[in-house]
Design a protein around this motif. Sequence first.
Motif, PDB file in Angstrom:
ATOM      1  N   ASP A   1      -4.267  10.355  -4.847  1.00  0.00           N
ATOM      2  CA  ASP A   1      -5.619  10.907  -4.741  1.00  0.00           C
ATOM      3  C   ASP A   1      -5.764  12.161  -5.607  1.00  0.00           C
TER       4      ASP A   1
ATOM      5  N   GLU B   1      -8.152   0.937  -8.195  1.00  0.00           N
ATOM      6  CA  GLU B   1      -9.212   0.877  -7.177  1.00  0.00           C
ATOM      7  C   GLU B   1     -10.035   2.164  -7.150  1.00  0.00           C
ATOM      8  N   GLN B   2      -9.410   3.283  -7.561  1.00  0.00           N
ATOM      9  CA  GLN B   2     -10.130   4.566  -7.599  1.00  0.00           C
ATOM     10  C   GLN B   2     -10.910   4.740  -8.902  1.00  0.00           C
ATOM     11  N   GLY B   3     -10.830   3.744  -9.794  1.00  0.00           N
ATOM     12  CA  GLY B   3     -11.623   3.783 -11.011  1.00  0.00           C
ATOM     13  C   GLY B   3     -10.891   4.184 -12.272  1.00  0.00           C
TER      14      GLY B   3
ATOM     15  N   TYR C   1      -3.534   1.030  -6.694  1.00  0.00           N
ATOM     16  CA  TYR C   1      -4.327   1.988  -5.913  1.00  0.00           C
ATOM     17  C   TYR C   1      -5.231   2.816  -6.836  1.00  0.00           C
ATOM     18  N   LEU C   2      -4.680   3.286  -7.957  1.00  0.00           N
ATOM     19  CA  LEU C   2      -5.484   4.109  -8.861  1.00  0.00           C
ATOM     20  C   LEU C   2      -6.545   3.295  -9.597  1.00  0.00           C
TER      21      LEU C   2
ATOM     22  N   LYS D   1      -0.063   8.324  -1.095  1.00  0.00           N
ATOM     23  CA  LYS D   1      -1.518   8.238  -1.231  1.00  0.00           C
ATOM     24  C   LYS D   1      -2.111   9.605  -1.586  1.00  0.00           C
ATOM     25  N   GLN D   2      -1.583  10.657  -0.973  1.00  0.00           N
ATOM     26  CA  GLN D   2      -2.095  11.997  -1.276  1.00  0.00           C
ATOM     27  C   GLN D   2      -1.789  12.393  -2.723  1.00  0.00           C
TER      28      GLN D   2
ATOM     29  N   GLU E   1     -10.606  12.984 -13.223  1.00  0.00           N
ATOM     30  CA  GLU E   1     -12.025  13.341 -13.348  1.00  0.00           C
ATOM     31  C   GLU E   1     -12.223  14.494 -14.334  1.00  0.00           C
TER      32      GLU E   1
ATOM     33  N   GLU F   1       0.832  -1.197   0.000  1.00  0.00           N
ATOM     34  CA  GLU F   1       0.000   0.000   0.000  1.00  0.00           C
ATOM     35  C   GLU F   1       0.866   1.246   0.000  1.00  0.00           C
TER      36      GLU F   1
ATOM     37  N   ALA G   1      -6.142  11.088  -9.110  1.00  0.00           N
ATOM     38  CA  ALA G   1      -7.508  10.608  -9.363  1.00  0.00           C
ATOM     39  C   ALA G   1      -8.465  11.771  -9.593  1.00  0.00           C
TER      40      ALA G   1
END
Length: 241
Positions: A85, A122-124, A119-120, A81-82, A92, A75, A88
């Motif tokens: 995010d 998982e974010q779609g 990770y990304l 992670k920031q 959009e 992970e 991600a």
Amino acid sequence: MLRLVKVIGTGIKRLIQLILLAITLFMSILLLINLFTIGTTYQSMLSIDELVESEFIAEDVPVIVLGAGVVDNAEPSQILKQRLDQAAILFEVAPDKQFIMSGDHRDQYYNEVAVMKDYLIEQGLPSNQLFLDHAGYSTYDSLYRLKNVIGEDKVIIVTQGYHLSRALMLARGLGIDAVGVPAPDSKSSRVYREVREVFARVKDFAVTYLGYQEENRPNLAESFDLNMMGDETNDKTNLLD
């Protein structure tokens, strides 16, 4: 005897003065380089809204997310992670962009870029729009490989603001037209990271403007380009020339 003591005392006084002068000079150079790095790159740091209004959204420009450590090879760290995010969120508003995960994958027990991609997903984000640069061992390596191995000379960089000024300076030095989108920053160990960055800017200033370079870096193997599908970059052994 008294004369000898005076001579020694004078010598010690001069030595202390020289040490203080050297420290003052060092701190001045440190400050000037950091102010230069931040001041000359500030206007290239854009919010998501500002980026949407720029040519970097309209044109076929990739996004590079710089690695920042993973936990148990499973992970992303909080800092990473920031960054992910923020990537991600960027997806959009720019769902056609290609995203390059650039980080450290020296062996099977530490695969930073695979963790970033998972990770990304998982974010779609679509897997085939996520490319893996397995040899991004440092900020300079990531950007050098972007220009000279992947073949891109224009990019959107995602990392924290404290790191972004250095990344933009390196990009400019390499002839890359770049803007950066700052990711949120974690308060945890923030002082350590910012102190470390002060010295990292000096080193990369030397790389950019003075020709300093570490031996055997960066790695020029494991090449790919963005005409491939992102999943073709998952296994670095398939990218060896």
